[in-house]
Design a protein around this motif. Sequence first.
Motif, PDB file in Angstrom:
ATOM      1  N   GLY A 101     -49.693  -1.108  32.093  1.00  0.00           N
ATOM      2  CA  GLY A 101     -49.383   0.140  32.313  1.00  0.00           C
ATOM      3  C   GLY A 101     -48.052  -0.648  32.590  1.00  0.00           C
ATOM      4  O   GLY A 101     -47.785  -1.847  32.569  1.00  0.00           O
ATOM      5  N   GLY A 102     -46.667  -0.462  33.474  1.00  0.00           N
ATOM      6  CA  GLY A 102     -45.893  -0.822  34.852  1.00  0.00           C
ATOM      7  C   GLY A 102     -44.951  -1.666  33.640  1.00  0.00           C
ATOM      8  O   GLY A 102     -43.832  -2.479  35.071  1.00  0.00           O
ATOM      9  N   GLN A 103     -44.569  -1.133  32.726  1.00  0.00           N
ATOM     10  CA  GLN A 103     -43.545  -2.192  31.587  1.00  0.00           C
ATOM     11  C   GLN A 103     -42.316  -1.426  32.023  1.00  0.00           C
ATOM     12  O   GLN A 103     -41.897   0.011  32.634  1.00  0.00           O
ATOM     13  CB  GLN A 103     -43.288  -1.892  30.508  1.00  0.00           C
ATOM     14  N   THR A 104     -41.486  -2.177  32.240  1.00  0.00           N
ATOM     15  CA  THR A 104     -39.257  -1.659  32.532  1.00  0.00           C
ATOM     16  C   THR A 104     -39.229  -1.319  31.448  1.00  0.00           C
ATOM     17  O   THR A 104     -39.234  -1.903  30.731  1.00  0.00           O
ATOM     18  CB  THR A 104     -39.181  -2.614  33.229  1.00  0.00           C
ATOM     19  N   ALA A 105     -39.253   0.283  30.696  1.00  0.00           N
ATOM     20  CA  ALA A 105     -38.087   0.758  30.087  1.00  0.00           C
ATOM     21  C   ALA A 105     -37.251   0.884  29.761  1.00  0.00           C
ATOM     22  O   ALA A 105     -36.361   1.419  30.518  1.00  0.00           O
ATOM     23  CB  ALA A 105     -39.476   1.491  28.917  1.00  0.00           C
ATOM     24  N   PHE A 106     -36.779   0.041  28.687  1.00  0.00           N
ATOM     25  CA  PHE A 106     -34.872   0.819  28.278  1.00  0.00           C
ATOM     26  C   PHE A 106     -35.669   1.602  27.346  1.00  0.00           C
ATOM     27  O   PHE A 106     -35.096   1.232  25.281  1.00  0.00           O
ATOM     28  CB  PHE A 106     -33.920  -0.636  28.027  1.00  0.00           C
ATOM     29  N   PRO A 107     -35.473   2.689  26.952  1.00  0.00           N
ATOM     30  CA  PRO A 107     -35.330   3.633  25.374  1.00  0.00           C
ATOM     31  C   PRO A 107     -34.389   4.103  25.022  1.00  0.00           C
ATOM     32  O   PRO A 107     -34.703   4.127  23.798  1.00  0.00           O
ATOM     33  CB  PRO A 107     -35.555   5.749  26.513  1.00  0.00           C
ATOM     34  N   THR A 127     -20.020  -2.735  33.717  1.00  0.00           N
ATOM     35  CA  THR A 127     -19.159  -4.103  33.825  1.00  0.00           C
ATOM     36  C   THR A 127     -18.250  -4.533  35.192  1.00  0.00           C
ATOM     37  O   THR A 127     -18.360  -3.574  36.198  1.00  0.00           O
ATOM     38  CB  THR A 127     -18.430  -3.600  32.894  1.00  0.00           C
ATOM     39  N   LEU A 128     -17.505  -5.469  35.015  1.00  0.00           N
ATOM     40  CA  LEU A 128     -16.906  -6.204  36.286  1.00  0.00           C
ATOM     41  C   LEU A 128     -16.201  -4.432  36.579  1.00  0.00           C
ATOM     42  O   LEU A 128     -15.116  -4.794  37.981  1.00  0.00           O
ATOM     43  CB  LEU A 128     -16.187  -7.437  36.149  1.00  0.00           C
ATOM     44  N   ALA A 129     -14.973  -3.885  35.696  1.00  0.00           N
ATOM     45  CA  ALA A 129     -14.074  -3.239  35.395  1.00  0.00           C
ATOM     46  C   ALA A 129     -15.201  -1.904  36.330  1.00  0.00           C
ATOM     47  O   ALA A 129     -13.913  -0.326  37.099  1.00  0.00           O
ATOM     48  CB  ALA A 129     -13.258  -2.441  34.880  1.00  0.00           C
ATOM     49  N   GLY A 130     -16.560  -2.023  36.445  1.00  0.00           N
ATOM     50  CA  GLY A 130     -17.496  -0.878  37.100  1.00  0.00           C
ATOM     51  C   GLY A 130     -17.635   0.897  35.957  1.00  0.00           C
ATOM     52  O   GLY A 130     -18.398   1.591  36.185  1.00  0.00           O
ATOM     53  N   GLN A 131     -17.154   0.211  34.674  1.00  0.00           N
ATOM     54  CA  GLN A 131     -17.827   1.250  33.876  1.00  0.00           C
ATOM     55  C   GLN A 131     -19.409   0.792  33.297  1.00  0.00           C
ATOM     56  O   GLN A 131     -19.816   0.100  33.353  1.00  0.00           O
ATOM     57  CB  GLN A 131     -17.155   0.864  32.649  1.00  0.00           C
ATOM     58  N   ARG A 132     -19.827   2.003  33.519  1.00  0.00           N
ATOM     59  CA  ARG A 132     -21.809   1.866  34.053  1.00  0.00           C
ATOM     60  C   ARG A 132     -21.809   2.165  32.266  1.00  0.00           C
ATOM     61  O   ARG A 132     -20.915   2.123  30.838  1.00  0.00           O
ATOM     62  CB  ARG A 132     -22.549   3.780  33.950  1.00  0.00           C
ATOM     63  N   ASP A 133     -23.061   1.317  31.232  1.00  0.00           N
ATOM     64  CA  ASP A 133     -23.848   1.010  30.625  1.00  0.00           C
ATOM     65  C   ASP A 133     -24.442   2.015  30.540  1.00  0.00           C
ATOM     66  O   ASP A 133     -25.430   1.296  31.008  1.00  0.00           O
ATOM     67  CB  ASP A 133     -24.552  -0.537  30.326  1.00  0.00           C
ATOM     68  N   ASP A 134     -24.239   2.959  29.363  1.00  0.00           N
ATOM     69  CA  ASP A 134     -25.440   4.173  28.969  1.00  0.00           C
ATOM     70  C   ASP A 134     -26.745   3.116  28.397  1.00  0.00           C
ATOM     71  O   ASP A 134     -27.942   3.569  28.932  1.00  0.00           O
ATOM     72  CB  ASP A 134     -25.112   5.025  27.565  1.00  0.00           C
ATOM     73  N   MET A 135     -26.923   1.712  27.699  1.00  0.00           N
ATOM     74  CA  MET A 135     -27.989   1.470  27.156  1.00  0.00           C
ATOM     75  C   MET A 135     -28.517   0.361  27.995  1.00  0.00           C
ATOM     76  O   MET A 135     -30.077   0.686  28.162  1.00  0.00           O
ATOM     77  CB  MET A 135     -27.284  -0.339  25.932  1.00  0.00           C
ATOM     78  N   ALA A 136     -28.143   0.827  29.752  1.00  0.00           N
ATOM     79  CA  ALA A 136     -28.762   0.022  31.276  1.00  0.00           C
ATOM     80  C   ALA A 136     -29.394   0.727  31.504  1.00  0.00           C
ATOM     81  O   ALA A 136     -30.509   0.509  32.330  1.00  0.00           O
ATOM     82  CB  ALA A 136     -28.090  -0.570  32.237  1.00  0.00           C
ATOM     83  N   TRP A 137     -29.999   1.847  30.736  1.00  0.00           N
ATOM     84  CA  TRP A 137     -30.586   3.101  31.973  1.00  0.00           C
ATOM     85  C   TRP A 137     -32.036   3.071  31.242  1.00  0.00           C
ATOM     86  O   TRP A 137     -32.738   2.456  30.428  1.00  0.00           O
ATOM     87  CB  TRP A 137     -30.448   4.768  31.188  1.00  0.00           C
ATOM     88  N   HIS A 138     -33.153   2.841  32.589  1.00  0.00           N
ATOM     89  CA  HIS A 138     -34.289   2.451  31.870  1.00  0.00           C
ATOM     90  C   HIS A 138     -34.790   3.284  33.423  1.00  0.00           C
ATOM     91  O   HIS A 138     -34.930   3.570  34.280  1.00  0.00           O
ATOM     92  CB  HIS A 138     -34.328   0.517  32.764  1.00  0.00           C
ATOM     93  N   GLN A 139     -36.278   2.476  33.067  1.00  0.00           N
ATOM     94  CA  GLN A 139     -37.601   4.065  34.273  1.00  0.00           C
ATOM     95  C   GLN A 139     -38.461   2.733  34.371  1.00  0.00           C
ATOM     96  O   GLN A 139     -39.202   1.378  33.409  1.00  0.00           O
ATOM     97  CB  GLN A 139     -37.784   4.555  33.167  1.00  0.00           C
TER      98      GLN A 139
END
Length: 175
Positions: A101-107, A127-139
């Motif tokens: 358990g305890g993994q950091t998951a990027f679903p 990004t440096l311009a402040g655009q969020r990366d949807d793939m960086a959603w994590h838990q």
Amino acid sequence: PQLGPSFAGLSVGAGRTSEGCELSRETPAATTLLLKIRQLLGVQLERIEDVTVSRYASGQRYDGHYDSPAEDEPGADRFLASGGGHRIATVLVYLNSVASGGQTAFPRAGLEVPPRRGAALVFFPATLAGQRDDMAWHQALPAHDTKWVAQVWVRQRRAADPLLHSMRTVLDGRY
């Protein structure tokens, strides 16, 4: 003794059941870690937030989230103005190994990283311009054993006031 309820985004709770605390930049372990991150990522220390240490006891978790708020999210203006804009890099350093358990998951990316003592996970929430990366959603998945992790975030630009690198200061409204 410094541990308290962990912040989840812009508030305490809200899907995060761990405890945490910030380490002063003058703490030898924090200084060493911040200098290593500066060297690894090639950024100024003034763009790096203070080190936060979290303890996840058995069964504790952190639900899916981004490390930087959407511009229209309540409180985002204060967060973004406080410490230099969006968080553009996240560094998680696992302070102990966890048997299960305890993994950091990027679903969205189909990735799970198990906590292994001394390993660092680096990813880029915006990004440096402040655009969020949807793939960086994590838990943080529920830990079956106690998990300790140090978290450090890098901002788009340097904070106007070094005290603003303390998220507890910002979120408590002491700035």
